[in-house]
Write an enzyme that holds these catalytic residues in place. Structure first.
Site, PDB file in Angstrom:
ATOM      1  N   TYR A   1     -15.965 -10.845  14.293  1.00 50.65           N
ATOM      2  CA  TYR A   1     -15.439 -10.809  12.932  1.00 50.65           C
ATOM      3  C   TYR A   1     -14.203  -9.918  12.808  1.00 50.65           C
ATOM      4  CZ  TYR A   1     -19.741 -13.077  11.253  1.00 50.65           C
ATOM      5  OH  TYR A   1     -20.775 -13.954  11.028  1.00 50.65           O
TER       6      TYR A   1
ATOM      7  N   ASP B   1     -25.675 -10.599  11.262  1.00 49.44           N
ATOM      8  CA  ASP B   1     -25.494 -11.596  10.216  1.00 49.44           C
ATOM      9  C   ASP B   1     -26.504 -12.727  10.372  1.00 49.44           C
ATOM     10  OD1 ASP B   1     -24.444 -13.014   8.108  1.00 49.44           O
ATOM     11  OD2 ASP B   1     -22.511 -13.420   9.039  1.00 49.44           O
TER      12      ASP B   1
END
Length: 330
Positions: free
Chosen positions: A120, A227
């Protein structure tokens, strides 16, 4: 002196569940100053920017922020907002509550997810018509900072009661340099602090968690793994509508429900406000209002147990019905 809370509803059901959480906070009669900011798809459509500079600055200067959800512009909103609060850890509890038809009612797990690195970090390139690349970033410093937070988290008793220490979930058998560095840094800090830490390959963890979630308490993960695995845990407790989260920095923090914008029900007044209200409870605790945070959690658990409940939990109540019931319990 009042504490300044930035409020960003965002898109979809964010416009319904964030006001519900504010109603609960206002019922506590704490000296909060709520300041609204705009972000998301609708803002980009009207201004050309999903996250206007004034919203970023509002969040950076606030004592804490309550955020709803963003749609297609999610990456353009939440990643900079996490930067605005200098967030290095994402805290995601997944707990089953009485009265909720949970797949695994014994589930009580908290994910501590590294919040700045991994895939990310945003280093992607389209090199040709056939080839795109993504660079994964892992540093010892960020991994150690997450581990230090995890050690303090369990030492303070903020993890589930049924487990001591924490579990490190990683994939260092394949990603030897990146997850190998993450694993080594986290386990080194745990050893230095005298905190019990075991480890699990993340794919094995994904198998074992649904089979027996009681074997896990606090789980420390790299960014993407945290996540995905926390969303897996959501399926065990009744869905994303029950999961709050905190993006914690050194002097600031942002709180948001884990669910997205839910465009299929947005605007109908039937969204489950539980995750947003529990995010507000985390905000209270972060600001030192620990007893008030406990009261909000107790009120939410009472409503989940006795009703009313929204449609995702088998009921027919509206967002307003559930919010009013929580405030009544307070």
């Amino acid at each position: 002196m009042s504490e300044r809370i930035a409020v960003i509803e965002g898109d979809g059901i964010g416009k319904e569940v964030v006001p519900a959480a504010i109603d609960v906070l206002e019922a506590l009669e704490i000296d909060f100053e709520f300041v609204e900011g705009e972000a998301g798809d609708a803002v980009e459509e009207s201004t050309g920017e999903a996250l206007p500079a004034e919203t970023y600055d509002l969040v950076a200067d606030a004592d804490a922020t309550l955020f709803g959800a963003a749609g297609d512009t999610a990456a353009d909103v939440i990643l900079p907002l996490r930067d605005a609060v200098d967030s290095f850890v994402n805290v995601r509890p997944a707990k089953a509550y009485p009265g909720v038809d949970a797949l695994r009612p014994e589930t009580d797990v908290v994910f501590l997810r590294e919040n700045t690195e991994g895939v990310y970090a945003g280093h992607e390139d389209r090199l040709s018509e056939d080839l795109s690349t993504l660079t994964r970033v892992i540093t010892t410093s960020a991994s150690r900072e997450l581990a230090e937070y995890a050690c303090e988290f369990v030492a303070d008793g903020r993890g589930p009661d049924h487990r001591d220490g924490f579990t490190v979930a990683h994939k260092s058998n394949v990603m030897r340099e990146t997850d190998g560095r993450f694993r080594e840094a986290v386990l080194d800090v745990a050893a230095e602090r005298g905190v019990d830490a075991d480890e699990e390959l993340m794919d094995a963890f994904a198998t074992k968690l649904p089979l027996d979630p009681s074997q896990y308490g606090v789980v420390v993960c790299p960014n993407l793994a945290g996540d995905v695995l926390s969303d897996l845990a959501a399926g065990l407790v009744g869905g994303l509508g029950l999961l709050p989260s905190a993006n914690v920095g050194h002097d600031n923090a942002l709180f948001e429900p884990v669910h997205g914008t839910a465009p299929d029900i947005a605007g109908e007044g039937i969204a489950n406000p539980t995750a947003a209200v529990l995010s507000a409870a985390m905000l209270l605790e972060y600001l030192g209002h620990v007893e008030e945070g406990r009261r909000v959690r107790t009120a939410v658990e009472s409503v989940l147990s006795d009703g009313p409940r929204t449609g995702d939990l088998g009921g027919d109540a509206t967002t307003e019905d559930v919010t009013a019931a929580i405030v009544d319990r307070l």
